[in-house]
Design an enzyme around this catalytic site. Structure first.
Site, mmCIF file in Angstrom:
data_model
loop_
_atom_site.group_PDB
_atom_site.id
_atom_site.type_symbol
_atom_site.label_atom_id
_atom_site.label_comp_id
_atom_site.label_asym_id
_atom_site.label_seq_id
_atom_site.Cartn_x
_atom_site.Cartn_y
_atom_site.Cartn_z
ATOM 1 N N TYR A 69 0.856 -1.140 -0.054
ATOM 2 C CA TYR A 69 0.133 -0.106 0.056
ATOM 3 C C TYR A 69 0.762 1.268 -0.009
ATOM 4 O O TYR A 69 1.858 1.416 0.857
ATOM 5 C CB TYR A 69 -0.995 -0.044 1.190
ATOM 6 C CG TYR A 69 -1.464 1.268 1.486
ATOM 7 C CD1 TYR A 69 -2.347 1.974 0.558
ATOM 8 C CD2 TYR A 69 -1.471 1.771 2.686
ATOM 9 C CE1 TYR A 69 -3.132 3.014 0.859
ATOM 10 C CE2 TYR A 69 -1.998 3.096 3.125
ATOM 11 C CZ TYR A 69 -2.824 3.797 2.174
ATOM 12 O OH TYR A 69 -3.467 5.001 2.264
ATOM 13 N N SER A 70 0.722 2.077 -0.985
ATOM 14 C CA SER A 70 1.385 3.287 -1.148
ATOM 15 C C SER A 70 2.966 3.164 -1.257
ATOM 16 O O SER A 70 3.226 2.395 -2.105
ATOM 17 C CB SER A 70 1.022 4.270 0.102
ATOM 18 O OG SER A 70 1.351 5.550 -0.064
ATOM 19 N N LEU A 71 3.831 3.854 -0.362
ATOM 20 C CA LEU A 71 4.967 3.588 -0.382
ATOM 21 C C LEU A 71 5.437 1.925 -0.118
ATOM 22 O O LEU A 71 6.584 1.589 -0.402
ATOM 23 C CB LEU A 71 5.901 4.282 0.656
ATOM 24 C CG LEU A 71 7.456 4.208 0.775
ATOM 25 C CD1 LEU A 71 8.124 4.615 -0.387
ATOM 26 C CD2 LEU A 71 7.850 4.731 1.981
ATOM 27 N N THR B 262 0.241 3.059 -4.948
ATOM 28 C CA THR B 262 1.676 3.241 -4.879
ATOM 29 C C THR B 262 2.580 4.051 -5.987
ATOM 30 O O THR B 262 2.023 3.977 -7.114
ATOM 31 C CB THR B 262 1.995 1.802 -4.993
ATOM 32 O OG1 THR B 262 1.948 0.828 -4.004
ATOM 33 C CG2 THR B 262 3.689 1.771 -5.498
#
Length: 451
Positions: free
Chosen positions: A96-98, A129
């Site tokens: 998730y994301s980074l 991401t």
């Protein structure tokens, strides 16, 4: 006794799914993902690991260090499961994301160490991401200010996300190495049976659509001016990645009114950032920068301890050759120089409206090499085609798109309507009714997930 010892083996799961949170995150952010997985696949069907070594400000420490921590945590978990008699044969990784970038780094390390010779990489999925980094592709003084300041407020992670770092001895940004076709990271990604991504099309204040979707264009800059096509059964949230938008019949407006509307939109589109500069810098800027400085210093200290092997992770096993073929430097230099020389061909005239869906890409960039392309050209002749300009990305970012598209991702655009913080809503990061559209996103993901 034999029956007692053999019973667990018959119900012992052979699949490990790893969840990796994002910047400033912690395992609690992934509670809805993990509980949804557990509801569909109980403990006798699937092991779930929510990575915890990068929690909080530890995400300042960079993708490399974060990836090494996650790889170490996965190996620790596999060893513990083996000691308890669980033989893992499949591995899935969800970022998730980074956490998606950290996951891409971690799987490269595991691939190089030979783990994928023993375990089948099955599902690799990212939610919101920034695969291409977070530097804004738009031109103008306000975008330049953001690219300069933003890169220097998140320690090593910030430098890597804004692609101003020089990774190890490559002389290239880490994200460029992470997407190099000859790197262990792309080789690892290609091993997964299923690769998918979910990208917010609007209201993601952290990760823009183009970078989450690995895209040269952004069709959703003005969503009210297009017809959005949804996946049946997931209407108004999951957009059809194969046919995301169609032409919308324009409303009849007098020419003067149309020009006024466009001008007003352009002017007021700049107001939020201008207001941010006026209010934020005098009032909140000092506190923000002081905190960033403190966190950067602490991050550098943790990185130094990690490099010295004093942070609980044996980095010797992870500081490995990154490239499958190291004899590529001269070819890379030639490619980068040529690509840089062609940079202006990616840009349209003007700067503030580069992503305006009312503008069309130059025809010389349009190639017809598939049935869908031919159909698109026919629609264009009939005045129905929807074309969008290519964003003003860097040569490194265009190369990343090409390499990652060559590996192949199933792309799922997500339209969150009920909350303006779609970055959190996409995985229902908190239990609140306005994040309930995240339930639809997760339901779609679980339907795609292969056990």
């Amino acid at each position: 006794m034999d029956a007692t010892t053999s019973a667990p083996a018959s119900t012992s799961p052979d699949h490990l799914c790893v969840l990796v949170h994002g910047l400033w995150g912690n395992p609690k952010h992934l509670t809805f993902l993990s509980t949804s997985l557990r509801d569909k696949y109980p403990e006798d069907k699937l092991h779930v690991l929510v990575a915890k070594r990068n929690a909080g400000s530890f995400t300042y420490d960079g993708i490399e260090l974060g990836g090494e921590r996650v790889a170490f945590e996965i190996e620790e978990t596999l060893e513990e499961l083996a000691r308890n008699g669980h033989e893992i044969k499949k591995l899935s990784v969800i970022g998730y994301s980074l956490g998606g970038l950290i996951s891409r780094y971690a799987i490269g390390l595991l691939f190089h160490k030979g783990l994928f010779d023993k375990i089948q990489p099955t599902n690799f999925t990212t939610f919101a991401t920034p695969h291409l980094g977070v530097r804004t592709p738009l031109l103008g003084w306000h975008s330049h200010i953001w690219n300069v300041l933003g890169a220097r407020t998140l320690s090593m992670s910030g430098r890597q996300l804004f692609t101003i770092d020089s990774f190890r001895d490559t002389g290239r940004p880490l994200l460029a190495v992470l997407a190099d076709p000859e790197s262990i990271f792309v080789q690892a990604l290609a091993k997964f049976k299923h690769r998918s991504l979910y990208a917010n099309v609007v209201n993601d204040r952290t990760v823009s659509y183009y970078t989450a979707a690995i895209s040269k264009i952004d069709p959703f800059v003005q969503p009210d001016e297009i017809k959005v096509n949804y996946v049946p059964g997931f209407e108004h949230v999951i957009i059809d990645g194969e046919n995301p938008v169609s032409a919308k019949e324009p409303e009849a407006l007098p020419a003067f009114t149309q020009r006024l509307t466009n001008s007003t939109r352009t002017v007021f589109g700049k107001v939020p950032f201008a207001a941010f500069l006026v209010v934020f810098i005098p009032i909140g800027g000092t506190a923000f920068l002081v905190n960033s400085l403190i966190q950067s210093i602490r991050s550098m200290q943790r990185i130094r301890m990690h490099e010295q092997g004093k942070a609980g992770v044996d980095i010797g096993g992870y500081r490995i050759p990154l490239m499958i073929n190291d004899m590529r430097k001269e070819v890379e230099d030639m490619y980068e120089n040529m690509n840089n020389a062609q940079e202006q061909e990616y840009l349209l005239s003007g700067s503030e409206e580069l992503a305006s869906p009312s503008m069309q890409s130059p025809t010389r960039h349009k190639s017809v090499d598939s049935t869908s392309d031919v159909e698109s050209m026919e629609e264009h002749k009939a005045g129905l085609a929807v074309e969008f300009p290519t964003l003003a990305l860097t040569p490194d970012q265009f190369a990343m798109i090409q390499a990652l598209d060559d590996v192949g991702f199933k792309k799922h655009p997500v339209y969150i309507h009920e909350h303006r913080h779609s970055h959190a809503a996409i995985i229902r990061r908190m239990e609140k009714p306005s994040f309930d559209e995240g339930k639809i996103v997760v339901r779609h993901w679980l339907n795609e997930f292969e056990l």
